[in-house]
Motif scaffolding. Structure first.
Motif, PDB file in Angstrom:
ATOM      1  N   GLN B 290       0.691  -1.271   0.112  1.00  0.00           N
ATOM      2  CA  GLN B 290       0.035  -0.214   0.172  1.00  0.00           C
ATOM      3  C   GLN B 290       0.921   1.416  -0.007  1.00  0.00           C
ATOM      4  O   GLN B 290      -0.098   2.454   0.528  1.00  0.00           O
ATOM      5  N   SER B 291       1.896   1.285  -0.267  1.00  0.00           N
ATOM      6  CA  SER B 291       2.844   2.105  -0.360  1.00  0.00           C
ATOM      7  C   SER B 291       2.546   3.069  -0.958  1.00  0.00           C
ATOM      8  O   SER B 291       2.521   2.871  -2.502  1.00  0.00           O
ATOM      9  N   ASP B 292       2.725   4.927  -0.591  1.00  0.00           N
ATOM     10  CA  ASP B 292       2.450   5.359  -1.572  1.00  0.00           C
ATOM     11  C   ASP B 292       3.898   6.437  -1.948  1.00  0.00           C
ATOM     12  O   ASP B 292       4.115   7.580  -2.345  1.00  0.00           O
ATOM     13  N   ARG B 293       4.953   5.550  -0.778  1.00  0.00           N
ATOM     14  CA  ARG B 293       6.382   5.943  -1.111  1.00  0.00           C
ATOM     15  C   ARG B 293       7.124   5.751  -2.653  1.00  0.00           C
ATOM     16  O   ARG B 293       6.541   4.617  -2.852  1.00  0.00           O
ATOM     17  N   SER B 294       8.069   6.356  -2.714  1.00  0.00           N
ATOM     18  CA  SER B 294       8.762   5.781  -3.810  1.00  0.00           C
ATOM     19  C   SER B 294       9.564   4.533  -3.904  1.00  0.00           C
ATOM     20  O   SER B 294      10.006   5.026  -2.939  1.00  0.00           O
ATOM     21  N   PRO B 295       9.823   3.884  -4.464  1.00  0.00           N
ATOM     22  CA  PRO B 295      10.634   2.844  -4.332  1.00  0.00           C
ATOM     23  C   PRO B 295      11.782   3.386  -5.102  1.00  0.00           C
ATOM     24  O   PRO B 295      13.122   2.750  -4.896  1.00  0.00           O
ATOM     25  N   ILE B 296      12.267   4.395  -5.080  1.00  0.00           N
ATOM     26  CA  ILE B 296      13.351   4.556  -5.931  1.00  0.00           C
ATOM     27  C   ILE B 296      13.834   6.141  -4.913  1.00  0.00           C
ATOM     28  O   ILE B 296      12.878   6.845  -4.456  1.00  0.00           O
ATOM     29  N   GLU B 297      15.041   5.877  -5.594  1.00  0.00           N
ATOM     30  CA  GLU B 297      15.272   8.334  -5.105  1.00  0.00           C
ATOM     31  C   GLU B 297      16.255   8.580  -6.253  1.00  0.00           C
ATOM     32  O   GLU B 297      17.115   7.327  -7.068  1.00  0.00           O
ATOM     33  N   VAL B 298      16.210   9.884  -6.507  1.00  0.00           N
ATOM     34  CA  VAL B 298      16.834  10.722  -7.257  1.00  0.00           C
ATOM     35  C   VAL B 298      17.431  11.585  -6.584  1.00  0.00           C
ATOM     36  O   VAL B 298      17.416  12.612  -6.089  1.00  0.00           O
ATOM     37  N   ARG B 299      19.036  11.324  -6.702  1.00  0.00           N
ATOM     38  CA  ARG B 299      20.098  11.869  -6.424  1.00  0.00           C
ATOM     39  C   ARG B 299      20.759  12.812  -7.221  1.00  0.00           C
ATOM     40  O   ARG B 299      21.248  12.310  -8.217  1.00  0.00           O
ATOM     41  N   SER B 300      21.141  14.321  -7.093  1.00  0.00           N
ATOM     42  CA  SER B 300      21.746  15.019  -8.081  1.00  0.00           C
ATOM     43  C   SER B 300      22.710  15.206  -7.049  1.00  0.00           C
ATOM     44  O   SER B 300      23.017  14.570  -6.087  1.00  0.00           O
ATOM     45  N   ALA B 301      23.629  15.923  -7.412  1.00  0.00           N
ATOM     46  CA  ALA B 301      25.404  15.826  -7.392  1.00  0.00           C
ATOM     47  C   ALA B 301      25.020  16.630  -5.276  1.00  0.00           C
ATOM     48  O   ALA B 301      25.692  16.741  -5.153  1.00  0.00           O
ATOM     49  N   ASP B 302      23.982  17.963  -6.234  1.00  0.00           N
ATOM     50  CA  ASP B 302      23.856  18.936  -4.828  1.00  0.00           C
ATOM     51  C   ASP B 302      23.613  17.879  -3.654  1.00  0.00           C
ATOM     52  O   ASP B 302      23.973  17.674  -2.100  1.00  0.00           O
ATOM     53  N   ASP B 303      22.950  17.117  -4.072  1.00  0.00           N
ATOM     54  CA  ASP B 303      22.387  16.088  -1.996  1.00  0.00           C
ATOM     55  C   ASP B 303      23.784  15.313  -1.854  1.00  0.00           C
ATOM     56  O   ASP B 303      23.547  14.960  -0.438  1.00  0.00           O
ATOM     57  N   TRP B 304      23.954  14.702  -3.348  1.00  0.00           N
ATOM     58  CA  TRP B 304      25.387  13.859  -2.388  1.00  0.00           C
ATOM     59  C   TRP B 304      26.470  15.075  -1.768  1.00  0.00           C
ATOM     60  O   TRP B 304      26.662  14.822  -0.727  1.00  0.00           O
ATOM     61  N   GLY B 305      26.942  16.066  -2.179  1.00  0.00           N
ATOM     62  CA  GLY B 305      27.406  16.629  -1.391  1.00  0.00           C
ATOM     63  C   GLY B 305      26.874  17.369  -0.264  1.00  0.00           C
ATOM     64  O   GLY B 305      27.730  17.006   0.806  1.00  0.00           O
ATOM     65  N   LYS B 306      25.402  17.878   0.028  1.00  0.00           N
ATOM     66  CA  LYS B 306      24.915  18.066   1.325  1.00  0.00           C
ATOM     67  C   LYS B 306      25.076  16.615   2.606  1.00  0.00           C
ATOM     68  O   LYS B 306      25.495  16.981   3.418  1.00  0.00           O
ATOM     69  N   ARG B 307      24.978  15.353   1.965  1.00  0.00           N
ATOM     70  CA  ARG B 307      24.818  14.056   2.434  1.00  0.00           C
ATOM     71  C   ARG B 307      26.499  13.562   3.219  1.00  0.00           C
ATOM     72  O   ARG B 307      26.494  14.024   4.278  1.00  0.00           O
ATOM     73  N   ILE B 308      27.662  14.039   1.950  1.00  0.00           N
ATOM     74  CA  ILE B 308      28.416  13.821   2.971  1.00  0.00           C
ATOM     75  C   ILE B 308      29.195  14.325   3.371  1.00  0.00           C
ATOM     76  O   ILE B 308      30.550  14.745   3.953  1.00  0.00           O
ATOM     77  N   ALA B 309      28.563  15.565   3.140  1.00  0.00           N
ATOM     78  CA  ALA B 309      29.091  17.043   4.299  1.00  0.00           C
ATOM     79  C   ALA B 309      28.601  17.160   5.808  1.00  0.00           C
ATOM     80  O   ALA B 309      29.868  16.972   6.767  1.00  0.00           O
ATOM     81  N   GLU B 310      27.436  16.111   5.917  1.00  0.00           N
ATOM     82  CA  GLU B 310      27.627  15.480   6.975  1.00  0.00           C
ATOM     83  C   GLU B 310      27.842  14.573   7.347  1.00  0.00           C
ATOM     84  O   GLU B 310      28.445  14.435   8.723  1.00  0.00           O
ATOM     85  N   PHE B 311      27.890  14.194   6.487  1.00  0.00           N
ATOM     86  CA  PHE B 311      29.090  12.185   6.835  1.00  0.00           C
ATOM     87  C   PHE B 311      30.334  12.818   7.182  1.00  0.00           C
ATOM     88  O   PHE B 311      31.222  12.368   9.275  1.00  0.00           O
ATOM     89  N   SER B 312      30.855  14.020   6.749  1.00  0.00           N
ATOM     90  CA  SER B 312      32.585  14.132   7.382  1.00  0.00           C
ATOM     91  C   SER B 312      32.177  15.423   8.272  1.00  0.00           C
ATOM     92  O   SER B 312      32.997  15.399   9.753  1.00  0.00           O
ATOM     93  N   GLN B 313      31.289  15.610   9.256  1.00  0.00           N
ATOM     94  CA  GLN B 313      30.326  16.476  10.014  1.00  0.00           C
ATOM     95  C   GLN B 313      31.104  15.050  11.410  1.00  0.00           C
ATOM     96  O   GLN B 313      31.579  15.519  12.333  1.00  0.00           O
TER      97      GLN B 313
END
Ligand SMILES: Nc1ncnc2c1ncn2[C@@H]1O[C@H](COP(=O)(O)OP(=O)(O)OP(=O)(O)O)[C@@H](O)[C@H]1O
Ligand SMILES: [Mg+2]
Lengths: 231, 443
Positions: B290-313
């Motif tokens: 019944q999920s209305d969530r997306s089975p996929i993720e779409v990532r842009s380079a910006d998203d990656w950058g942000k996530r990795i910034a969190e990680f490196s914090q």
């Protein structure tokens, strides 16, 4: 040059001076109500048995410690009323100290030791030539760049005298300046002090055990148990 | 005053040198540790700056390598307005290269749709070709491959040479170099060749690389792609056995990254549904119908950058703790050195006070001395730390490149001086408080 009528002005006035040390609820009274005057341009001696309070008096005169009660005034200024920085300036420019030993900073050569009072004020460089001349005057012209450890006791005392003279002080306070010197070297030190007293009119107060250095017209303050014997 | 301070330090050379060295060790350790973080930052920005398009991958997969999607979604993707080129990609791990077992650094075979690749406006590997040629349409279904310069050097093979990948023969037709250690581990080939190599189902792909046709901006496109697939049934990402337990740096990095990405506070997927996102692991099996969530993720380079910034914090917090230990020991050693010096030099302070030095001038002298210890320790530490990163990078060129930037070096130096200053404050205060008379009497 000092004019004759100024000679009798009291440069230093001490009134009812007491000093006591507290240690573990036990109070030692070292100075018990001392009063005296030292006029400008005089050569004064403080003599007395060991432990009578001579050094304590001398340090109080130089503002190195605070009296328990009583007053000291130098050139009309009450030491007890002076702020910490005024006292620092007084010690830097008006009072020369010479101690029995360990007068010098061991990491510095002679010339820098002479200039030490003026390092923080940035005047050291400007006074360098004068300092060199003074070292020559006390007979250490060829020892400028020696460290204290490379000098004899008498030579070290002469460096301390040169440092005191550089301040052009009103008064030089000397605590047994010849205490660790042999007679001949001691005589040389007193010669310099006498000369300074005569030519510059600098007031000199010296603590000593050796009364041979005292001349007939010097002022002598005899201490015993924290008091003057005679006046 | 400086000359005086230096003279005092030099009069006890061994003691001074020891506390300088203690500080130098701490500071070089600090430079070393933070250069790891700097290196990761650099790799990451290096990597994602070169991939301007969107990555469509399985929901929850930490990096494309761990993603599986139905191959027939390609046509649907191509139909979404704004989509320019869709390049399906498959991956498999290379365990054997020219008969040698590959563990670390890892190698991956990447299969790409050669024709789609050629249509991309910006194509990472094509732009970074350093030798030979890029793929041609004629390379479809062939065992032609491109390798990075690093791989080429490590196996001493160049353009025209044959290599053996997991037991299959390939011919190197080109050599690329992106400068990113996350990308320079790949052996590129045609998608169907890669499927055969990795026994990957014809109906699945790893991920899609999507380039816009510039009619919509990438944020909007990102959202419309996720919306399009919303409600589809697809098992959320589970670690594939192929990748678990390999113990290599990339996999560990990816797992760590995965945790960061799944933390609710930082997840910012377009399409909302924030409440579910933090729990993607547990939800996956039950929610499928019944999920209305997306089975996929779409990532842009910006998203990656942000996530990795969190990680490196996160990483920085850890590194700060490590550094703090070394630094506090070094500071204590400075305090100790200066306190010893105060005790020894009591008479000296008495003499200075008798000659007009004020309390604050004594403090200035002492803190100047300890700052000079800080400065020397800092200079040595920073140089050694910097030299060590250069040396490590030089000895292991294919691994994570450490990066000690100018800011890090400058900060470490200033920090070291500040430590010296702080370490000297208490002893200096003690020295200034001595009564001049007591000090002289004690002499
Ligand atoms: N910090 C102190 N606490 C307690 N007593 C002290 C302290 N400093 C000095 N005294 C005491 O004060 C008295 C006078 O000391 P002072 O050094 O002035 O004597 P002095 O006349 O200079 O003796 P000497 O001829 O031996 O140098 C001594 O009994 C000494 O023990
Ligand atoms: Mg005495």
């Amino acid at each position: 040059m000092v004019k004759s009528d100024e000679v009798n002005n009291p440069l230093i006035e001490v009134k009812d001076l007491t000093k006591s040390y507290r240690r573990a609820n036990f109070e030692t009274l070292v100075l018990r109500g001392i009063s005296c005057e030292v006029s400008e341009g005089s050569f004064a001696f403080v003599v007395g048995p060991s432990g009578s309070g001579k050094s304590t008096l001398l340090y109080l005169l130089g503002g190195l410690d605070n009296p328990t009660s009583g007053n000291i005034s130098i050139a009309g200024q009450q030491l007890t009323e002076m702020s910490a920085s005024e006292l620092d300036t007084l010690r830097r420019t008006k009072i020369g100290f010479i101690f029995q030993s360990f007068n010098l900073l061991r990491t510095m050569n002679c010339i820098d030791n002479v200039l030490a009072p003026f390092i923080p004020t940035g005047q050291a460089a400007a006074k360098r030539e004068e300092a060199e001349a003074l070292l020559a005057r006390v007979g250490l012209g060829d020892r400028m760049h020696h460290r204290p450890s490379e000098l004899s006791g008498g030579e070290q005392q002469r460096v301390a005298i040169a440092r005191a003279i550089l301040k052009k002080p009103k008064v030089i306070l000397a605590d047994e300046p010849t205490g660790e010197l042999d007679t001949e070297t001691g005589r040389r030190v007193f010669e310099i002090l006498r000369d300074l007293n005569k030519t510059e009119g600098t007031t000199i107060i010296t603590v000593t055990h050796d009364e041979r250095y005292i001349n007939s017209n010097d002022k002598v303050l005899r201490m015993q148990d924290g008091q003057f014997l005679t006046k | 005053m400086i000359r005086f301070a230096l003279g005092n330090l030099f009069s006890r050379p061994l003691r001074t040198v020891l506390s300088v060295l203690g500080l130098a060790v701490a500071i070089s350790g600090m430079v070393g540790l933070f250069s790891i973080a700097g290196g990761i930052d650099k790799v990451v920005s290096n990597t994602f700056e070169q991939i301007p398009g969107l990555l469509v991958q399985q929901q929850g997969a930490p990096i494309p390598l761990f993603s599986t999607l139905p191959a027939n979604w390609r046509t649907e993707l191509e139909a979404i307005p704004g989509v320019g080129v869709v390049d399906p990609e498959v991956f498999c791990r290379v365990n054997q290269l020219d008969g040698k077992i590959i563990i670390n650094p890892p190698r991956f075979a990447i299969g790409m749709d050669v024709n789609a690749r050629l249509e991309l406006k910006r194509s990472l590997y094509r732009e970074n070709l350093v030798d030979g040629r890029f793929f041609l349409p004629a390379d479809v279904e062939t065992n032609h491959c491109l390798v990075s310069r690093e791989i080429s050097t490590s196996i001493s093979k160049g353009v025209g040479d044959e290599i053996d990948v997991n037991g299959t023969h390939f011919e190197i037709v080109g050599i690329y170099e992106t400068g990113s250690m996350m990308l320079d581990v790949n052996i590129l080939m045609d998608i169907s060749t890669c499927r055969r190599l990795g026994r990957i189902d014809i109906n699945t792909v790893g991920c899609f690389y999507v380039e816009t046709d510039d009619s919509v901006d990438s944020k909007t496109l990102q959202k419309s792609i996720e919306d399009h697939f919303r409600g589809r049934d697809l098992q959320s990402w589970q670690p594939r056995p192929q990748f678990s337990g390999t113990g290599n740096a990339i996999a560990n990095f990816a797992r760590r990254l995965d945790k960061t990405i799944k933390a609710p506070s930082i997840n910012s997927q377009p399409g909302g549904n924030q409440a579910d996102e933090g729990r993607s692991d547990e939800v996956s099996s039950t929610v499928s119908a019944q999920s209305d969530r997306s089975p996929i993720e779409v990532r842009s380079a910006d998203d990656w950058g942000k996530r990795i910034a969190e990680f490196s914090q996160d990483l920085n917090i850890f590194l700060t703790l490590m550094t703090a230990i070394g630094v506090s020991i070094a500071t204590l050693s400075i305090v100790n050195t200066m306190l010893m010096s105060v005790t020894e030099r009591t008479t000296e302070f008495g003499i200075l006070r008798a000659n007009g030095w004020s309390q604050s001038e004594i403090i200035r002298l002492m803190t100047l001395e300890s700052s000079l210890i800080g400065l020397s320790g800092g200079l040595i530490g920073v140089s050694v730390g910097w030299f060590a990163t250069v040396l490590i990078n030089w000895v292991w060129p294919g691994r994570l490149q450490l990066h000690a930037g100018f800011t890090l070096l400058l900060f470490s130096l200033v920090f070291s001086i500040a430590l010296g200053l702080v370490g000297g404050l208490y002893p200096a205060w003690r020295a200034s408080r001595l009564s001049p008379m007591e000090s002289i009497r004690r002499g």
